[in-house]
Each structure stands twice: as structure tokens, then as C-alpha cells.
Design a protein around this motif. Structure first.
Motif, short mmCIF file in Angstrom:
data_model
loop_
_atom_site.label_atom_id
_atom_site.label_comp_id
_atom_site.label_asym_id
_atom_site.label_seq_id
_atom_site.Cartn_x
_atom_site.Cartn_y
_atom_site.Cartn_z
N SER A 28 75.90 21.79 -44.34
CA SER A 28 74.53 21.60 -44.84
C SER A 28 73.55 21.67 -43.69
O SER A 28 73.84 21.18 -42.59
N GLY A 58 68.71 21.85 -47.02
CA GLY A 58 67.96 20.66 -47.37
C GLY A 58 66.60 20.70 -46.73
O GLY A 58 66.43 21.23 -45.62
N ARG A 104 68.44 22.32 -51.81
CA ARG A 104 69.43 21.60 -52.62
C ARG A 104 69.39 20.08 -52.43
O ARG A 104 70.05 19.35 -53.16
N TYR A 105 68.64 19.61 -51.43
CA TYR A 105 68.50 18.17 -51.22
C TYR A 105 67.32 17.92 -50.29
O TYR A 105 66.73 18.87 -49.75
N LYS A 107 65.89 15.31 -47.04
CA LYS A 107 66.17 14.28 -46.02
C LYS A 107 64.91 14.07 -45.18
O LYS A 107 64.38 15.02 -44.61
N LEU A 137 67.33 16.81 -57.46
CA LEU A 137 67.56 16.93 -56.02
C LEU A 137 68.12 15.63 -55.45
O LEU A 137 67.49 14.58 -55.56
N PRO A 138 69.27 15.68 -54.79
CA PRO A 138 69.76 14.49 -54.09
C PRO A 138 68.89 14.19 -52.86
O PRO A 138 68.26 15.09 -52.30
N LEU A 140 69.10 12.29 -49.01
CA LEU A 140 70.04 11.90 -47.97
C LEU A 140 69.39 10.85 -47.10
O LEU A 140 68.26 11.04 -46.63
N THR A 158 71.78 9.96 -54.83
CA THR A 158 71.65 9.47 -53.46
C THR A 158 72.93 9.76 -52.68
O THR A 158 74.03 9.69 -53.22
N ALA A 249 75.91 19.08 -51.99
CA ALA A 249 74.98 19.58 -53.00
C ALA A 249 75.17 21.07 -53.23
O ALA A 249 75.56 21.79 -52.34
#
Length: 249
Positions: A28, A58, A104-105, A107, A137-138, A140, A158, A249
């Protein structure tokens, strides 16, 4: 286990890190969004490289702080911070989609990452921006943080993160970078710590005590001296210990 790194942090004529090499190691990529680092051309290139390598992208959102590399706390109003996060997320997602993939996420970066561990208003602002953009969307972040708690309450996926090359306090928070020993540089030691983290075994905190982190994703910094060699050693140690590496993700 997911292995992530901060990428896309070059700016104009200033090169930071080796994105192409790191993308052959990690699963990632936390890609800068232009507020702490990264220019549009750099970000477009790293999104394309990540897509070609099969690496999940991300959005690494931050304070608007190019001069300080996003490592200075800013007392931003919640509505302003939420708008800034939305702006960054939308911009990077557009570049990712042109490359045939998507964000995809999410942070947070630097000082914002540390602030939302305990700063309820700023954590809520980041969560509200992600939720407004895409509730699937997750996010991080640091285990036990206000950010992950509020994200979970808002229905966002999460993901708990640990850092391969950072020292930890006994409370499980990061030792501030300005303190001696905050950043680890011994590749062998870093790799051994990552194997322990993946196995749910304790690592040594800054005071010499045992600390169990049990992350879903491990971050290896792309701007650390010798970052690529460290990342390669971490990956080799994890796979050698039977840990399968894949994006979360």
C-alpha cells in the motif's frame, strides 16, 4: 499483513525518496496530496506507478504546511480542516482514476496524524470529510486514537497501524521526532521488530519495557536514510517468517 510507505513526497526539482523502488516492496502507498509535499505531476506519476505495480493507493492528507512538511501542528478550525481534507482526497482520487485505479483508504500525515490521536475536534473533522466523500473508505491510524474511535462510530472501516522504524512510548504512542532515538535506523533491528509485531509478540518501548502492538498494517518510511534497503529487509523477514503480505483495501 499490509506493508505501507509514504510516497509522492517529491516537489518540483526537489526529490525525496525512491518511489519506484519502494513500490516494488510495499503493498500500500500513502500518497501525498500536495498540502505537505508532492506536486501534481509527481502525484500523477506515482499513482500510475502504483497502479502498474498492483499497489493500493491511500490519500495521505495533511495540514496545509508545505514549508514544514506537515510536521507542525496547526490550530485549524474544524470546518476548514474538513474542507482541506476533502480537497486533498478528491484531487488524489482524480489522479488515481486517470491511472486506472482509485484511492482505497485515507491516512493522516505527520502532525495531523499525531494530533488526531487525542484532539477530538480535529479527529472528528477528518472523519466527517472521509464520510462525506465515501463511507466505504477505510482509515488508517494509531490504535486507541480518537480518530479510529470516531471513525468506527461513524461507520467507517478502521485499520490499526504500527511503525517499523519509530520508537514507541509505554502508552503506545510515537516518541516525538525531536527526541533522540525517535527514528530507528538499524535494518536488522527494524525487521525483527516487524516480525514480532506481525506475530502479536511484544517489542521494546523507549523505556525498555514490553509493548504489544498487533497492527493490521506496518509503515516503513520512504524518507528514512536507507529506506529502500530497510523496506526490503522488512519484507524479506516477514515473508521468511511465513507472513503473507497483501493490501488491506
Amino acid at each position: 499483513m499490509d506493508l505501507n510507505a509514504d510516497l509522492g513526497e517529491s516537489f518540483g526539482a526537489w526529490t525525496l525518496g525512491d518511489d519506484a523502488a519502494m513500490l516494488q516492496v510495499v503493498t500500500s502507498a500513502n500518497v501525498a496530496c500536495g498540502f505537505h509535499a508532492g506536486d501534481p505531476l509527481t502525484l500523477r506519476r506515482v499513482c500510475a506507478q502504483a497502479a502498474d505495480a498492483g499497489v493500493a493507493i491511500g490519500a495521505q492528507v495533511s495540514y496545509r504546511d508545505l514549508a514544514g512538511f506537515g510536521r507542525r501542528f496547526l490550530d485549524a478550525a474544524p470546518d476548514e480542516l474538513a474542507a482541506d481534507v476533502l480537497y486533498q482526497l478528491g484531487a488524489l482520487d482524480g489522479l488515481a482514476r486517470v491511472a486506472g485505479t482509485r484511492v482505497r483508504y485515507v491516512k493522516p500525515h505527520g502532525a495531523l496524524y499525531n494530533a488526531v490521536v487525542a484532539h477530538e475536534e480535529q479527529a472528528a473533522a477528518v472523519v466527517s470529510a472521509v464520510a462525506a466523500y465515501d463511507r466505504s473508505l477505510p482509515v488508517l491510524g494509531l490504535p486507541g486514537s480518537a480518530f479510529l474511535r470516531l471513525a468506527g462510530e461513524a461507520g467507517l472501516p478502521t485499520v490499526a497501524e504500527a511503525f517499523a522504524d519509530r520508537a514507541y512510548t509505554p502508552a503506545g504512542t510515537l516518541v516525538p521526532r525531536r527526541q533522540p532515538g525517535a527514528v530507528l535506523t538499524d535494518a536488522g533491528e527494524i525487521a525483527r521488530r516487524c516480525v514480532a509485531m506481525a506475530a502479536g509478540e511484544p517489542v521494546t518501548d523507549v523505556d525498555g519495557g514490553p509493548l504489544v502492538l498487533a497492527p493490521d498494517s506496518i509503515c516503513v518510511h520512504g524518507d528514512t536514510p536507507g529506506a529502500v534497503a530497510i523496506a526490503r529487509e522488512v519484507r524479506a523477514a516477514l515473508t521468511g517468517a511465513g507472513v503473507a503480505l497483501a493490501p488491506f483495501a
